[in-house]
Design a protein around this motif. Structure first.
Motif, mmCIF file in Angstrom:
data_model
loop_
_atom_site.group_PDB
_atom_site.id
_atom_site.type_symbol
_atom_site.label_atom_id
_atom_site.label_comp_id
_atom_site.label_asym_id
_atom_site.label_seq_id
_atom_site.Cartn_x
_atom_site.Cartn_y
_atom_site.Cartn_z
ATOM 1 N N THR A 122 47.053 26.616 33.695
ATOM 2 C CA THR A 122 46.531 27.633 34.612
ATOM 3 C C THR A 122 47.716 28.507 35.028
ATOM 4 O OG1 THR A 122 47.027 26.373 36.602
ATOM 5 C CG2 THR A 122 44.870 25.969 35.554
ATOM 6 N N ARG A 123 47.414 29.634 35.647
ATOM 7 C CA ARG A 123 48.513 30.479 36.130
ATOM 8 C C ARG A 123 49.318 29.730 37.190
ATOM 9 N NH1 ARG A 123 44.203 33.609 35.089
ATOM 10 N NH2 ARG A 123 44.407 35.572 33.946
ATOM 11 N N ASP A 124 48.624 28.889 37.952
ATOM 12 C CA ASP A 124 49.326 28.148 39.004
ATOM 13 C C ASP A 124 50.363 27.180 38.416
ATOM 14 O OD1 ASP A 124 49.630 27.471 41.853
ATOM 15 O OD2 ASP A 124 48.907 25.501 41.201
ATOM 16 N N VAL A 188 41.225 47.024 33.434
ATOM 17 C CA VAL A 188 41.245 47.493 32.044
ATOM 18 C C VAL A 188 40.252 46.673 31.208
ATOM 19 C CG1 VAL A 188 42.731 47.487 29.968
ATOM 20 C CG2 VAL A 188 43.588 48.438 32.123
ATOM 21 N N ARG A 189 40.295 45.348 31.395
ATOM 22 C CA ARG A 189 39.377 44.473 30.642
ATOM 23 C C ARG A 189 37.928 44.734 31.042
ATOM 24 N NH1 ARG A 189 43.398 39.483 31.658
ATOM 25 N NH2 ARG A 189 44.493 39.563 29.665
ATOM 26 N N ALA A 190 37.683 44.808 32.350
ATOM 27 C CA ALA A 190 36.303 45.012 32.814
ATOM 28 C C ALA A 190 35.741 46.313 32.237
ATOM 29 C CB ALA A 190 36.262 45.033 34.340
ATOM 30 N N GLY A 212 41.490 38.416 43.561
ATOM 31 C CA GLY A 212 42.865 38.069 43.211
ATOM 32 C C GLY A 212 43.040 38.173 41.718
ATOM 33 N N HIS A 213 44.052 37.460 41.197
ATOM 34 C CA HIS A 213 44.287 37.525 39.748
ATOM 35 C C HIS A 213 44.437 36.121 39.165
ATOM 36 C CE1 HIS A 213 45.488 38.926 35.847
ATOM 37 N NE2 HIS A 213 46.589 38.204 35.910
ATOM 38 N N ALA A 214 43.338 35.367 39.149
ATOM 39 C CA ALA A 214 43.314 34.051 38.488
ATOM 40 C C ALA A 214 41.871 33.565 38.502
ATOM 41 C CB ALA A 214 44.188 33.041 39.229
ATOM 42 N N GLY A 247 39.614 36.574 30.714
ATOM 43 C CA GLY A 247 40.285 37.462 29.751
ATOM 44 C C GLY A 247 41.692 37.000 29.404
ATOM 45 N N GLY A 248 42.441 36.581 30.425
ATOM 46 C CA GLY A 248 43.818 36.124 30.191
ATOM 47 C C GLY A 248 43.833 34.881 29.311
ATOM 48 N N THR A 249 42.909 33.964 29.586
ATOM 49 C CA THR A 249 42.830 32.715 28.812
ATOM 50 C C THR A 249 42.420 33.009 27.366
ATOM 51 O OG1 THR A 249 42.204 31.632 30.856
ATOM 52 C CG2 THR A 249 41.796 30.403 28.828
ATOM 53 N N GLU A 250 41.537 33.989 27.202
ATOM 54 C CA GLU A 250 41.123 34.381 25.839
ATOM 55 C C GLU A 250 42.361 34.769 25.010
ATOM 56 O OE1 GLU A 250 37.707 37.134 25.871
ATOM 57 O OE2 GLU A 250 38.509 38.100 24.083
#
Ligand code: NAD
Ligand code: LMR
Length: 351
Positions: A122-124, A188-190, A212-214, A247-250
């Motif tokens: 995860t980002r965390d 951008v993704r949305a 947020g961003h996660a 999206g980030g995980t993709e």
């Protein structure tokens, strides 16, 4: 002259953030004589994001000085980028002793320094390494360019922005109007995913993304997407929301251990920095989503639409009207976002 410059600035603003490099190149003819001097520093400039972001900022005619800092390999990146025949003067800085020089006089500092995710993380999970990196870079910002606008890209953004705020508070330099978590990639993704599903031209699409961003803290507001469409049902909206959140995980999974989003992030970072530069230069009505200090909810930081101006944040805009699905998403994201914010604050206070 001034009228024609303002007219040109307005036409650039109206054209939105959809085709940055082409516009940036064309604009250089308009702005070369009267653009204010603007120094942009990129910390982590030799990385996966840093390199293409350096390229895009070199193409931006609003940048007069581009300062590229990294603890690994910057002289090469700076030498390479410096050969591009655009006006920005490029300097590379490679050691911690040179960080002060890299930052001095910066109007905007963009921070993509830090480690990226690998599949399964995860980002965390990046917190332990990146928190320290961000803390030390922000300590230097407080010392060498305390009035600069900071664009925080390093993850976990939900915690690194609160860390930065605490570092600046301790140094007595905190200005909440100048600290931004970069969430533009979510927007951008949305936009991209919505345009494809709704079959509308992507360049015309706008979708606010808040929270947020996660993971679930990323909340796209498709009920406010423009151009509006009735072609999408509830299941489509749920799927679009999930895809934006993941999206980030993709990308992390597709890169299979070789990092996370770099090119799309560089694009998003360039769009956001360009918006900040326009705001600084007095272009009216520049609005982007960003994770900032906020009273929009009970949480101290929150991403929402923000109007940018000469001092950074001019106005944090409210959420507007939400669908029932979005209202539920908003309530579910709050505990995770709250705990990530608190984790960042605690780290900065104790270290
Ligand atoms: P990367 O490993 O390719 O590059 C990071 C760079 O940071 C490296 O060149 C490294 O030398 C440099 N660095 C490390 N410590 C430094 C320090 N103290 N000072 C200066 N430079 C330092 O990683 P990347 O793919 O470019 O990703 C960077 C960060 O951005 C990660 O934390 C990633 O999770 C995050 N990210 C955020 C978003 C977002 O939407 N906000 C999107 C993508 C990636
Ligand atoms: C992203 O959204 O692409 C970034 O936050 C990187 C990641 O780890 O997903």
């Amino acid at each position: 002259m001034r009228t024609s410059l303002l007219r040109s600035m307005e036409s650039v603003r109206r054209s939105g953030s959809g085709s940055v490099p082409g516009q940036l190149l064309r604009r250089s003819f308009v702005f070369s004589a009267s653009t204010p001097q603007r120094k942009v520093a990129i910390l982590g400039a030799a990385g996966g994001i840093g390199q293409p972001l350096s390229l895009l900022m070199k193409l931006n005619p609003l940048v007069t000085h581009l300062s590229l800092y990294d603890i690994a390999g910057t002289p090469g990146v700076a030498a390479d980028v410096s050969h591009i025949n655009t006006p920005a003067e490029v300097k590379g800085f490679a050691t911690e002793e040179q960080l002060g020089q890299a930052l001095e006089g910066a109007d905007i500092v963009i921070i993509p320094a830090g480690v990226p995710r690998k599949p399964g993380m995860t980002r965390d999970d990046l917190f332990n390494i990146n928190a320290g990196i961000v803390k030390s870079l922000c300590t230097a910002i407080a010392k060498y360019c305390p009035h600069a606008i900071v664009n925080m890209i390093s993850n976990p953004v939900n915690s690194t922005v609160p860390i930065a705020s605490e570092v600046f508070k301790k140094a007595g330099t905190y200005d909440e109007k100048k600290l931004f978590g970069v969430t533009t990639l979510d927007v951008v993704r949305a936009k991209t995913f919505y345009a494809a599903k709704a079959k509308v031209p992507v360049a015309e699409v706008n979708v606010p993304v808040v929270g947020g961003h996660a993971g679930i803290t990323i909340l796209p507001l498709f009920s406010q997407a423009t151009p509006a469409t009735n072609a999408l049902g509830d299941e489509d909206i749920k799927a679009l929301t999930k895809r934006t959140q993941d999206g980030g995980t993709e990308v992390v999974e597709a890169k299979a251990g070789k990092g996370s989003a770099t090119l799309s992030m560089a694009y998003a970072g360039a769009v956001f920095a360009d918006a900040c530069l326009k705001g600084l230069n007095g272009v009216p009505d520049i609005v982007e989503c960003s994770f900032v200090q906020s009273t929009v909810t009970e949480l101290p930081f929150f991403a929402s639409k923000v109007r940018l101006g000469k001092n950074g944040v001019e106005e944090v805009l409210g959420l507007g009207s939400l669908s029932e699905f979005e209202k539920a998403g908003l309530e579910s994201l709050k505990p995770e976002l709250k705990s990530s914010i608190e984790k960042g604050i605690k780290f900065a206070q104790e270290n």
